[in-house]
Design an enzyme around this catalytic site. Structure first.
Site, short mmCIF file in Angstrom:
data_model
loop_
_atom_site.label_atom_id
_atom_site.label_comp_id
_atom_site.label_asym_id
_atom_site.label_seq_id
_atom_site.Cartn_x
_atom_site.Cartn_y
_atom_site.Cartn_z
N CYS A 147 0.82 -1.21 0.00
CA CYS A 147 0.00 0.00 0.00
C CYS A 147 0.86 1.27 0.00
CB CYS A 147 -0.96 -0.02 1.19
SG CYS A 147 -0.17 -0.37 2.79
N TYR A 148 1.81 1.36 0.92
CA TYR A 148 2.70 2.52 0.92
C TYR A 148 3.47 2.65 -0.39
CZ TYR A 148 2.25 3.49 6.01
OH TYR A 148 1.80 3.83 7.27
#
Length: 341
Positions: A147-148
């Site tokens: 996600c990051y």
């Protein structure tokens, strides 16, 4: 009309549940099998009533014909399952980190385990469609990005590819609590997380080598220095990343915005915005909103990008990858817009 059959291994985590929600309304794919060891024998809709149209039994192993298998297990737990799934002719999309890094030694250094099938690391395609669409189309195994990294890479890659910035970036990222998973910890329970913001894993977060690896590829092999500092904020979903990089030469704000607009002009899930975006713009959607701006006084590029960590940062991107692998329209099942409030 024939529908492809999909299965989810470990449906009971946030990413697995979000996959089930998205696949339930997919016009060309049927979710036919879901697993979850702790809940085996129960119905998905009974355990999670909001998935009321999914009366699937939760089993210990995938059952029946499956064309595409999604692995939503924690890192280290699913890698050993992949060879057998591939041997059965399934396409595999792994949402964990187990196939994202190309160097097997990095798994020991950053994740603390020896990779069980290092021979598949080179075959696995890093599933960021905006950069790897052609490779994804022919892949048997796709490593769904973190996600990051999704937020950070999409925010920075136009600048790296356009040679706008020095090979170094500072990324300050803030995530909702669902990014930490469903298992509660002291940091994530309401009384501890409410009205609080904290940094964690400073300089040691496992997504740091993933970001560096993909920015290196985007910049033609130049290894960038990546400083990554994540934070937890008291919201359920969303990631907002602010990246800082030194410009190689003077450039105007409008010139940078035009570079970004041109880079993403044909991308259905990336929008370059005229104002700094809010995480709520992405809630429940597969969108990434990006706002680049020049700090002329300090000769810096600042890029703000935001996504829903469970959709574009996990399940939605996995479905986007599946669509590409199966030759479907890339946006199928992913057309939803955010809700407000």
């Amino acid at each position: 009309m024939k529908k492809y059959k999909a299965g989810i291994i470990n449906v009971t985590g946030y990413a697995g549940l979000e996959l089930a929600r998205i696949l339930e309304s997919h016009p060309s794919v049927e979710l036919c099998s879901v697993t979850g060891r702790s809940l085996a024998g129960k119905k998905l809709s009974d355990v999670f009533p909001y998935l009321h149209r999914l009366d699937l039994p939760i089993t210990e192993n995938l059952e029946g014909q499956v064309d595409v298998a999604f692995l939503a297990l924690p890192h280290k737990e699913g890698a050993a399952l992949v060879p057998a799934l591939l041997e059965k002719g399934m396409r595999v999309i792994d949402i964990s980190a187990d196939f994202r890094l190309k160097d097997p030694a990095l798994y020991q250094a950053w994740y603390g385990f020896e990779h069980p099938c290092p021979g598949l690391l080179e075959e696995a395609v890093y599933g960021l469609p905006e950069l790897k669409r052609k490779d994804i189309a022919g892949a048997r195994l796709v490593a769904n990005p973190g996600c990051y990294p999704t937020s950070a890479i999409l925010g920075l890659v136009p600048a790296f590819k356009s040679d706008l910035i020095e090979p170094s970036a500072i990324i300050d990222a803030k995530s909702g609590l669902s990014g930490s998973g469903r298992t509660p910890t002291v940091k994530t329970i309401f009384c501890e997380a409410d009205e609080d913001v904290c940094a964690y894993s400073i300089g040691t977060h496992r997504h740091q080598p993933e970001i560096a690896q993909e920015l290196c590829r985007a910049s033609g092999g130049v290894i960038p220095r990546v400083t990554f500092c994540p934070h937890l904020v008291p919201m359920s979903r969303g990631i907002l990343s602010t990246a800082y990089a030194r410009l190689k030469q003077p450039v105007t704000d409008e010139e940078v915005k035009e570079i970004y607009r041109q880079f993403y002009k044909d991308e259905p899930f990336v929008k370059v915005t005229a104002e700094p975006p809010h995480t709520r713009y992405t809630r429940g959607t597969n969108m990434c909103f990006i706002y680049p701006v020049v700090d002329a006084l300090n000769e810096q590029l600042i890029v703000i990008s935001c996504i829903d960590n469970l959709v574009k940062g996990a399940a939605g991107q996995a479905v986007q990858n599946m669509n590409i692998m199966l030759g479907l329209a890339e946006t199928e099942g992913l057309e939803a817009m955010a809700t407000l409030p």
